[in-house]
Design an enzyme around this catalytic site. Structure first.
Site, short mmCIF file in Angstrom:
data_model
loop_
_atom_site.label_atom_id
_atom_site.label_comp_id
_atom_site.label_asym_id
_atom_site.label_seq_id
_atom_site.Cartn_x
_atom_site.Cartn_y
_atom_site.Cartn_z
N LYS B 75 110.39 -18.21 4.32
CA LYS B 75 109.20 -18.63 5.08
C LYS B 75 108.01 -17.87 4.49
O LYS B 75 108.15 -16.71 4.08
CB LYS B 75 109.42 -18.22 6.53
CG LYS B 75 108.31 -18.60 7.48
CD LYS B 75 108.67 -18.13 8.89
CE LYS B 75 107.73 -18.73 9.92
NZ LYS B 75 108.07 -18.32 11.28
N SER B 150 108.00 -22.01 14.34
CA SER B 150 107.07 -22.03 13.25
C SER B 150 107.77 -22.06 11.88
O SER B 150 107.08 -22.19 10.86
CB SER B 150 106.11 -20.84 13.33
OG SER B 150 106.82 -19.65 13.34
N SER B 174 110.96 -19.47 16.88
CA SER B 174 110.56 -20.04 15.60
C SER B 174 111.65 -20.26 14.57
O SER B 174 111.38 -20.90 13.55
CB SER B 174 109.44 -19.20 14.98
OG SER B 174 108.28 -19.32 15.77
#
Lengths: 442, 467, 97
Positions: B75, B150, B174
């Protein structure tokens, strides 16, 4: 002073002389760095994802100072975040201690009375912002100082004169130097003074409803001058019925006056909350005991002991004991001189008044020769002294018994008797020594 | 495809030289070439030649670890030395970190091959990966739907076979939300199990670093390789790390699984409810005992979470001033600005006690309520999301509506517990639905074993999107 | 329910180093008001005697020995940001304390 009493508090910041910074391993040497931004890393640059890890030595040094000053220690403690935005504060918050400072309470003795300490806590220093010379130009930032461990000491507003503020600062500095935790050099900025000054009507006990903060003071004498000036300035205002504005002022040496830096109408909202990145600190009994044991004899105690052991007047002793290393050298000399019956107190008086060229590096024999030759004309020989002492002891059995029974005051009476017998007070130190020896049977 | 296989299977093939790391990397880049434009799973893809060079080095290395030669992605919340890192925000569009996150360093040291940095909700601010300056991440199962957030880019990348695993980040769900929306398996670890050094902070008391892959078995391998204390993260746990991948056979018989009744409330869509019920039946058939439990303060979890998270993010984002790195604060998205303003407000004098402090007390209540459950349960089971993957734009008009979607995930972050998100079925429209297993602190091994058992008994996780 | 005025919102934004464009302020303030109103649900929580949880780590006394470790090289320090002659530079107008 007219009808107003100064109400003065001090806030003193001290950079600790740890090898590394407060929350990272970068070198702690902002003053000595060759180039700007050379002792920096993601942590002290406030880069994304970087995390703080506290410096154990810095914590111990702060607690050590607290213990040396007789403070109470918060065994359970933590770090908090203090938020404000300024280019010299890379994270946009400073890691400091808000609710649970490591040390609190106690008081420092000055010749004008006790000054209570509110707290001593640990935080990180900001970067150095170099302001542009012309308006509209850029400012430059050097992060070598960012993250350096900084101790903050706050007093209660117990100080009531400029000389007392100076004395407090100097005494504190002496203790810090003895502990070896900081160079405490005001010119280099590793000890910074801030004074808050206000006035209240003589006789009143309530705190004034305003205070003026004096910053940018980088010497003790400037502080004394700034405080004096501020007292005059505020007195003049109050006498016209005007309350001085709550503001921050700086000392301007060139013009000899304090100058407005900024208004502080409202308190800043720092939005403190506990720093989640740093686990709490639990100071153990063992750690406190170890630190307590590491406290050397501090200046006040040394000066008192010198008076007792060598008869040196306290105000002279204070002048020679500011630096621990130097004081130890002096004491080595005192001890040697005493063995040779040289009047140490007289010698010290001459040193302080610059009436002698001898320092602690001079050979003992030379000093001894000088003082004994000086006094040789009139000072009684050791034989004569011992004789006189023995006689006095014999003739004053009751006084002697009193003394041996614990009444130290009779010493003066007995000493006077010896002086009388010898028809002189010259070599008083040695005479006193001999008398004590005989009285204590040593 | 090779990347359909488990990491362990790939490692066996690599060790015996039946395949090469180079082949795996080539396959990953083919998937990216084919599907990344549609999915926006990556913000930065490494130069293929650099990845291939790393692959060759892994192939020729005398010592092999379980992750040697395995392609992975991060990420874009994890700083990577000399490789642009943006946290999904234009504020960091130009940021080239001079250092790497601990999780990245450990993976690279183990010979894993970094493919690129995944798209995400900027700073972690979102549950759908739409609050990004790099184009919303699309769900590989339906391009008109969100991938979850996210860590949406990471989930999409794993689902689309662009890597064998990814490292996501879970602050309020997330990892679990996108895992469930993209039919991948994701692990939110116990707070402190994995170092946060180098993970761009959203909320410091909530952020966790965690793996995402196609199976619990894969997650166990990755976790074992990267978990453990880090002197650079003072909050990282000093507890022993277990060989999670060797503890997956633990039988489920006798395991007591609690299902909080508040998790089956009306907000739950019918389709999600059916998937949860099916999961309950599967676990019962595996020998677990299902117990109904209660978390009375659950309905307060979202406001408690958002007060704490926004307060902490307003603090953590104060450092972005464009001087030492990145661009100015005017580049923050509106959603990020909202969170910063709400957080600043909650910490402000006059509101601090009634908002921030009160929320931290509410957190204690929740912690106590969860703690009380472990006397009767070994783990908890429930949905991850209240609904199937949302249409793009469905939640972005109303921030509160977006926040409410986190109702089942945020309590886990507030309490610091671990949670494993498992694929658990599909809606009538073929949209993935996931469930989560919540465990005791530092009991990742029980969760992973229970997840592995579930995945031996079900096939949801093996299904592939028709890209 | 408390209503937060656009002026208040702009002031809070200023504290956070943000500026909401005037044309967006009204809408933005409405959004903030709605969020804060929802957050105020927590007023119903019975937490008078409950202590705060400020952090989740179970650790305490985590610190480092006072040893110096390597700093970033000049190249690394300045591979981002605005800099000149070894310093980071900030426009004079940004300064306000």
């Amino acid at each position: 002073m007219s009808k107003y009493t100064p109400v003065i508090g001090l806030e003193i910041h001290v950079e600790l002389n740890t090898r590394s910074k407060m929350f990272c391993g970068c070198k702690n040497d902002p003053f000595g760095a060759d180039t700007p931004n050379s002792h920096v890393c993601p942590v002290c640059l406030g880069m994304p994802g970087a995390l703080p890890v506290p410096n154990k030595k810095a914590i111990e040094s702060t607690v050590l100072l607290g213990l040396a000053l007789g403070c109470s220690i918060n065994r359970h403690s933590k770090f908090d975040r203090k938020h404000y935005r300024y280019p010299d504060l890379p994270k946009g918050y400073q890691i400091t201690q808000y609710e649970l400072p490591f040390c609190y309470g106690s008081a420092l003795h000055t010749s004008e009375g006790l000054v209570r300490l509110r707290r001593i806590h640990l935080e990180e220093d900001t970067a150095k912002l170099l302001h542009a010379k012309r308006k509209g130009e850029e400012s430059r930032i050097d992060f070598n100082r960012s993250g350096v461990p900084l101790m903050e000491l706050v007093t209660e507003p117990d100080i009531h004169s400029a000389p007392q503020a100076k004395e407090f600062g100097k005494r504190l500095r002496a203790v810090i130097l003895y502990l070896g935790i900081s160079d405490a050099d005001l010119e280099r900025g590793n000890m910074r003074l801030e004074a808050s000054v206000s006035l209240r009507k003589e006789g009143e006990t309530a705190l004034p409803s305003y205070k003026v903060e004096l910053k940018n003071i980088n010497s003790f004498s400037f502080m004394e001058k700034a405080v004096l000036f501020e007292i005059k300035r505020q007195t003049a205002l109050l006498e016209t019925g005007t309350q001085p504005t709550q503001e921050t002022r700086g000392w301007h040496e060139a013009t000899g006056e304090t100058v407005l830096q900024r208004s502080k109408e409202n308190a800043d909202d720092y939005r403190y909350f506990p720093d989640p990145d740093i686990p709490p600190i639990e100071l153990s009994e063992a750690l406190l005991a170890r630190l307590q044991a590491a406290i050397p004899e501090l200046p006040d105690a040394k000066v008192a002991r010198w008076k007792q052991e060598y008869g040196i007047e306290e105000r002279y002793g204070a002048m020679l004991s500011d630096d621990r290393g130097e004081a130890e050298k002096w004491e080595a000399l005192f001890s040697a001189l005493k063995k040779e019956s040289v009047p140490v107190a007289d010698f010290v008086k001459d040193v302080v008044n610059k009436k002698t060229a001898f320092t602690h590096t001079a050979p003992v024999a030379d000093i001894q020769k000088h003082y004994h030759s000086q006094r040789a004309v009139a000072a009684p020989s050791r034989e004569k002294v011992t004789e006189a002492v023995a006689a006095v002891i014999q003739e004053n059995a009751k006084a002697v018994a009193d003394f041996r029974g614990g009444n130290e005051k009779t010493l003066m009476f007995l000493l006077g008797a010896v002086f009388k017998k010898l028809h002189t007070k010259l070599g008083a130190d040695c005479i006193r020594e001999e008398l004590l020896k005989a009285l204590r049977g040593r | 495809m090779l990347l359909d296989r488990t990491i362990a299977e790939l490692q066996t093939l690599l060790s015996s030289k039946e395949i090469s790391a180079r082949e795996l990397v080539e396959e990953a880049y083919v998937s990216i070439e084919k599907h990344n434009n549609a999915l926006s799973a990556f913000i930065t893809v490494r130069e293929k030649k650099d990845a291939l060079r790393d692959a060759d080095a892994a192939d020729n290395s005398p010592s092999r670890g379980p992750l040697s030669g395995i392609p992975f992605c991060l990420k874009d919340a994890y700083v990577t030395k000399d490789l642009r890192t943006t946290a999904g925000s234009a504020v960091l569009d130009t940021f080239i970190p001079p250092y790497s996150a601990t999780v990245a360093e450990r993976l690279l040291a183990g010979g894993a091959i970094l493919i690129g940095k995944n798209n995400m909700d900027a700073w972690g601010h979102g549950s759908t990966s739409e609050n990004t300056d790099y184009g919303a991440v699309r769900n590989p199962w339906n391009l008109g739907r969100v991938a979850g957030g996210s860590s949406g880019g990471s989930a999409a990348a794993v689902a689309a076979r662009m890597a064998a695993f990814a490292i996501g980040e879970d602050t309020g769900g997330s990892i679990r939300a996108p895992a469930s929306m993209c039919n991948v398996t994701g692990l939110k670890v116990t707070y402190g199990r994995l170092s946060r050094y180098g993970a761009i902070a959203y909320a410091s008391s909530l952020d966790t670093v965690g793996p995402m892959a196609k199976s619990a078995e894969d997650l166990a391998l990755v976790l074992a390789a990267v978990a453990g204390a880090d002197p650079r993260d003072a909050t990282s746990s000093r507890r022993e790390v277990h060989a999670y991948h060797r503890l997956l056979e633990k039988p489920l018989a006798g395991t007591r699984i609690g299902v909080p009744k508040e998790f089956l409330a009306e907000e739950l869509s019918g389709e999600v409810r059916r998937a949860v019920d099916e999961a309950i039946r599967t676990y019962t058939s595996l020998g677990a005992t299902i117990i109904s439990v209660s978390i009375p303060s659950l309905s307060f979890a979202v406001p408690i979470y958002y007060l704490i998270a926004t307060s902490e993010t307003s603090s953590n984002l104060n450092r972005y001033d464009g001087v030492r790195f990145g661009n100015g604060r005017e580049r923050f998205t509106e959603e990020t600005m909202r969170r910063i303003v709400v957080g600043t407000y909650a910490l402000k004098a006059g509101y601090h006690d009634e908002l921030y402090t009160r929320a931290t007390k509410g957190r204690t209540l929740l912690i106590r309520e969860f703690d009380a459950l472990w006397s009767s349960c070994d783990m908890l089971l429930g949905p991850t999301m209240p609904d199937v993957p949302y249409k793009l734009g469905a939640l972005t008009e109303d921030p509160v509506k977006m926040y409410l979607a986190d109702i089942f995930t945020v309590p886990v972050n507030l309490t610091g517990l671990p949670s494993l998100a498992l694929p658990a079925g599909f809606s009538d429209d073929n949209l993935p639905i996931g469930v989560q297993l919540i465990g005791k602190k530092f009991d990742e091994e029980s969760l992973l074993a229970a997840g592995a058992a579930y995945q031996r008994a079900t096939k949801w996780h093996k299904k592939e999107p028709a890209l | 329910m408390r209503s937060i005025t656009p002026e208040e919102v702009q002031e809070v934004a200023r504290l956070a180093g943000l500026h909401v464009p005037p044309e967006k302020l009204a809408g933005f303030a409405k959004g903030i008001t709605a969020i804060v109103a929802y957050m105020e649900e927590i007023k119903k929580l019975p937490v008078e005697t409950v202590p705060e949880t400020a952090r989740l780590t179970e650790e305490s006394n985590v610190w480092r020995e006072d040893t110096v470790t390597e700093s970033l090289s000049q190249k690394e320090v300045f591979q981002n940001g605005t800099h000149a002659e070894g310093y980071f530079v900030v426009p004079a107008v940004l300064k306000h304390k």
